[in-house]
Design a protein around this motif. Structure first.
Motif, mmCIF file in Angstrom:
data_model
loop_
_atom_site.group_PDB
_atom_site.id
_atom_site.type_symbol
_atom_site.label_atom_id
_atom_site.label_comp_id
_atom_site.label_asym_id
_atom_site.label_seq_id
_atom_site.Cartn_x
_atom_site.Cartn_y
_atom_site.Cartn_z
ATOM 1 N N ILE A 126 0.844 -1.203 0.000
ATOM 2 C CA ILE A 126 0.000 0.000 0.000
ATOM 3 C C ILE A 126 0.874 1.247 0.000
ATOM 4 N N GLY A 127 2.001 1.198 0.709
ATOM 5 C CA GLY A 127 2.897 2.350 0.772
ATOM 6 C C GLY A 127 3.458 2.776 -0.568
ATOM 7 N N PHE A 128 3.468 1.887 -1.544
ATOM 8 C CA PHE A 128 3.972 2.215 -2.878
ATOM 9 C C PHE A 128 2.901 2.817 -3.784
ATOM 10 N N ARG A 129 1.646 2.805 -3.360
ATOM 11 C CA ARG A 129 0.581 3.274 -4.231
ATOM 12 C C ARG A 129 0.625 4.788 -4.410
ATOM 13 N N LYS A 130 0.134 5.232 -5.562
ATOM 14 C CA LYS A 130 0.137 6.661 -5.895
ATOM 15 C C LYS A 130 -1.127 7.377 -5.427
ATOM 16 N N ASP A 144 -3.326 7.618 7.803
ATOM 17 C CA ASP A 144 -3.618 7.470 9.230
ATOM 18 C C ASP A 144 -3.534 6.008 9.646
ATOM 19 N N ALA A 145 -4.077 5.120 8.805
ATOM 20 C CA ALA A 145 -4.040 3.693 9.118
ATOM 21 C C ALA A 145 -2.612 3.155 9.057
ATOM 22 N N LEU A 146 -1.838 3.614 8.089
ATOM 23 C CA LEU A 146 -0.444 3.171 7.977
ATOM 24 C C LEU A 146 0.383 3.620 9.174
ATOM 25 N N ALA A 147 0.130 4.827 9.647
ATOM 26 C CA ALA A 147 0.965 5.406 10.706
ATOM 27 C C ALA A 147 0.814 4.690 12.039
ATOM 28 N N LYS A 148 -0.240 3.919 12.221
ATOM 29 C CA LYS A 148 -0.487 3.297 13.516
ATOM 30 C C LYS A 148 0.484 2.172 13.819
ATOM 31 N N PRO A 177 10.666 1.948 7.364
ATOM 32 C CA PRO A 177 10.978 2.158 5.937
ATOM 33 C C PRO A 177 9.755 2.525 5.095
ATOM 34 N N VAL A 178 8.606 1.891 5.392
ATOM 35 C CA VAL A 178 7.380 2.214 4.652
ATOM 36 C C VAL A 178 6.928 3.633 4.982
ATOM 37 N N LEU A 179 6.955 3.988 6.256
ATOM 38 C CA LEU A 179 6.542 5.336 6.646
ATOM 39 C C LEU A 179 7.432 6.396 6.022
ATOM 40 N N LYS A 180 8.720 6.158 6.010
ATOM 41 C CA LYS A 180 9.648 7.118 5.402
ATOM 42 C C LYS A 180 9.297 7.355 3.941
ATOM 43 N N ARG A 181 8.997 6.283 3.229
ATOM 44 C CA ARG A 181 8.664 6.408 1.811
ATOM 45 C C ARG A 181 7.364 7.181 1.624
ATOM 46 N N CYS A 190 9.085 9.697 16.683
ATOM 47 C CA CYS A 190 10.418 10.259 16.450
ATOM 48 C C CYS A 190 11.305 10.189 17.681
ATOM 49 N N GLN A 191 10.700 10.107 18.848
ATOM 50 C CA GLN A 191 11.496 10.085 20.063
ATOM 51 C C GLN A 191 12.395 8.853 20.092
ATOM 52 N N HIS A 192 11.896 7.733 19.591
ATOM 53 C CA HIS A 192 12.650 6.484 19.676
ATOM 54 C C HIS A 192 13.077 5.940 18.315
ATOM 55 N N GLU A 193 12.385 6.335 17.253
ATOM 56 C CA GLU A 193 12.698 5.824 15.917
ATOM 57 C C GLU A 193 13.407 6.930 15.135
ATOM 58 N N THR A 194 14.707 6.960 15.282
ATOM 59 C CA THR A 194 15.497 8.085 14.768
ATOM 60 C C THR A 194 15.455 8.184 13.247
ATOM 61 N N ASP A 195 15.233 7.083 12.555
ATOM 62 C CA ASP A 195 15.222 7.113 11.089
ATOM 63 C C ASP A 195 14.032 7.890 10.532
ATOM 64 N N LEU A 196 13.035 8.164 11.352
ATOM 65 C CA LEU A 196 11.865 8.910 10.889
ATOM 66 C C LEU A 196 12.071 10.426 10.936
ATOM 67 N N ARG A 197 13.076 10.875 11.657
ATOM 68 C CA ARG A 197 13.165 12.295 11.980
ATOM 69 C C ARG A 197 13.326 13.183 10.758
ATOM 70 N N ASP A 198 14.186 12.810 9.837
ATOM 71 C CA ASP A 198 14.376 13.633 8.635
ATOM 72 C C ASP A 198 13.061 13.842 7.904
ATOM 73 N N ALA A 199 12.355 12.744 7.667
ATOM 74 C CA ALA A 199 11.112 12.815 6.889
ATOM 75 C C ALA A 199 10.036 13.603 7.628
ATOM 76 N N VAL A 200 9.937 13.414 8.936
ATOM 77 C CA VAL A 200 8.914 14.123 9.709
ATOM 78 C C VAL A 200 9.207 15.625 9.736
ATOM 79 N N LEU A 201 10.466 15.988 9.930
ATOM 80 C CA LEU A 201 10.816 17.409 10.028
ATOM 81 C C LEU A 201 10.649 18.149 8.703
ATOM 82 N N LYS A 202 10.526 17.417 7.608
ATOM 83 C CA LYS A 202 10.317 18.051 6.302
ATOM 84 C C LYS A 202 8.836 18.180 5.942
#
Length: 397
Positions: free
Chosen positions: A124-128, A136-140, A145-149, A170-182
Motif C-alpha cells: 500500500i505504501g507504494f501506491r500513488k 492514518d491507518a499506515l501510521a499506527k 521504511p514504509v513510513l519514510k517512503r 520520532c522520540q525512539h525511531e530516529t530514522d523517521l526524523r528527517d522525513a517528519v521534520l520536512k
C-alpha cells in the motif's frame, strides 16, 4: 448410470467430452475471464453478478487457485468492490499483486487492508493514490521504511492525530526524523517538541524553520500590555497570553526583585555543572519559566537549550562564551556537563549568535506554555505505551 472419471461420455447433442480433472479450478478460470471482459462486452450489472458467483466459488477453493485468479485480475484497472475486498484481505501473496497493480481501490478497502500484515502495508505504501485516511491507518503500526517512503509524498495531508503520532515515534525511531521534520504540516508546537529528541543538526534545522518575529503582534497589542500590566485585577487569560507575547524580560530573584547580570552569570555558571532542584528553581525565576522547564534545559546533554535560555535572559556574547571556559576548568567527575570539544562549542555558540533575544524568549515561553498540553496529547495517541507515557513530552529528565 455412473461413469468412470476418465471415461468418454456421449451428450444428447452428439458431442463427446471428457470429464474435467478440476471442475472448481475450471469454473474459477472461466468466471475470471468473464469478469475481465472489456466494458463494452459486459454490462455493469452482469459483471457484478458474475463477480458475486466468483466470490462464492473462491471461498471454496484452495489458496493456489485464489492466487491464480488474483494474478489474472491484477491486470485490470478496476474490479467490483466485493471481489476486490475478498482478494486484498487474503494472504499477502494473493493480495499484493492486486495492491501493486489495480489502479482504482476504494479508500475504505485500503484502510482495512492496512490491518492485515506488514506485506500488505508495504504494498500500500507504494501506491500513488494514498489519502489522509489511508496514511492514518499506515501510521499506527507500519514499519519505519514504509513510513519514510510515504512521508516523502507531500500531496497527502496528514491529520493532527497522525502528526502527533509521528512526533511521538520520532522520540525512539530516529530514522523517521528527517522525513517528519520536512513535512509541511509541522507547526511550532511539533518542531519545539521534537527539538528535545534530535541531534544538533536537526535542532539547527528546527530553529531556522520556525524562526518568528513577534514585533507586529507586540505592536498591535501595545496598549493592552500597558493596561493589563498596570491594573490591580487583570483578566487572567489576557495576562497569561500577554506574558507569552511580551518582548520584555527582566531577571528577578525569589522575592521578585530585579537582579544584576553578574548574579545571572554566576547562577548559570554554577547551575550548568550542578543542576540541583534548588538551582533549577533559581534559574527558572531568572528566566521567567517553571522549575521543570529550567531543569530540562540544564540537564539537556547537548547544550542548545542552554544557549537559548542564556540568550533570552540577556546574557552578553562574551559572558556566554566564558561559561564554556569556566565549565572546562571547574567540571568535576559526576557533573552533567559534557566535555565539549572545539567543534561542539562552536556549534552551541553559533546557536546563541544566530537567534535574536526575542526569538529565544518565544522558544523558552513556548516550552513552558505548551509543555503539559503536548505531553497529554502525546499520551492520548499512545495510550498503551508505557515507555512513551514515562518519557512524556520532553523525554525523561
Amino acid at each position: 448410470m455412473t461413469t468412470a472419471p476418465n471415461a468418454l461420455v456421449e451428450e444428447d447433442d452428439g458431442f463427446i467430452v471428457e470429464p474435467m480433472e478440476n471442475p472448481r479450478l475450471e469454473l474459477v478460470r472461466r468466471l475470471t475471464d468473464l469478469v475481465a471482459l472489456p466494458s463494452g462486452q459486459l454490462s455493469p450489472n452482469d459483471r457484478e453478478f458474475i463477480a458475486d458467483v466468483l466470490i462464492a466459488t473462491l471461498e471454496q477453493v484452495p489458496e493456489e487457485t485464489r492466487r491464480e485468479a488474483a494474478q489474472r485480475l491484477s491486470t485490470l484497472p478496476e474490479l467490483p468492490a466485493p471481489l476486490l475486498k475478498i482478494l486484498i484481505l487474503d494472504d499477502p501473496d494473493i493480495a499484493v499483486p492486486l495492491l501493486n497493480n489495480v489502479a482504482s481501490i476504494p479508500e475504505y478497502l485500503l484502510v482495512e487492508a492496512c490491518g492485515r500484515s506488514p506485506e500488505h502495508r508495504s504494498a500500500i505504501g507504494f501506491r500513488k493514490d494514498l489519502t489522509s485516511g489511508v496514511f492514518d491507518a499506515l501510521a499506527k503500526n507500519t514499519d519505519v521504511p514504509v513510513l519514510k517512503r510515504v512521508l516523502e509524498n507531500h500531496s497527502i495531508v496528514l491529520s493532527e492525530e497522525t502528526l502527533m503520532r509521528l512526533v511521538q515515534r520520532c522520540q525512539h525511531e530516529t530514522d523517521l526524523r528527517d522525513a517528519v521534520l520536512k513535512r509541511p504540516e509541522l507547526r511550532h508546537e511539533h518542531g519545539f517538541t521534537v527539538f528535545w529528541w534530535v541531534d544538533s543538526a536537526h535542532r539547527s534545522l528546527i530553529l531556522s524553520r520556525f524562526a518568528t518575529d513577534r514585533s507586529k503582534l507586540q505592536e498591535a497589542l501595545q496598549d493592552m500590555f500597558r493596561e493589563t500590566f498596570t491594573t490591580s485585577n487583570p483578566d487572567p487569560v489576557v495576562l497569561s497570553m500577554l506574558k507569552l507575547i511580551d518582548r520584555r524580560h527582566r531577571p528577578r530573584g525569589k522575592n521578585g526583585e530585579m537582579v544584576t547580570m553578574d548574579v545571572v552569570h554566576k547562577t548559570l555558571e554554577v547551575a550548568r555543572t550542578q543542576p540541583s532542584e534548588e538551582l533549577a528553581h533559581a534559574v527558572g525565576l531568572l528566566a521567567g519559566v517553571s522549575s521543570e522547564t529550567a531543569s530540562r534545559i540544564l540537564r539537556d546533554f547537548s547544550g542548545e537549550p542552554f544557549a537559548i535560555l542564556c540568550k533570552s535572559v540577556g546574557l552578553s556574547r562574551n559572558d556566554f562564551y566564558s561559561l564554556f571556559d569556566i565549565a572546562a576548568q571547574t567540571t568535576q567527575p559526576g557533573d552533567l556537563v559534557p566535555e565539549y570539544d572545539a567543534a561542539k562549542s562552536d556549534q552551541i555558540q553559533g546557536v546563541f549568535d544566530s537567534i535574536s533575544r526575542d526569538y529565544a524568549r518565544t522558544i523558552l515561553r513556548y516550552w513552558d506554555w505548551r509543555g503539559k498540553d503536548i505531553m497529554i496529547a502525546l499520551e492520548e495517541v499512545t495510550p498503551d505505551s508505557e515507555e512513551g507515557a514515562a518519557a512524556g513530552y520532553l523525554g525523561a529528565v
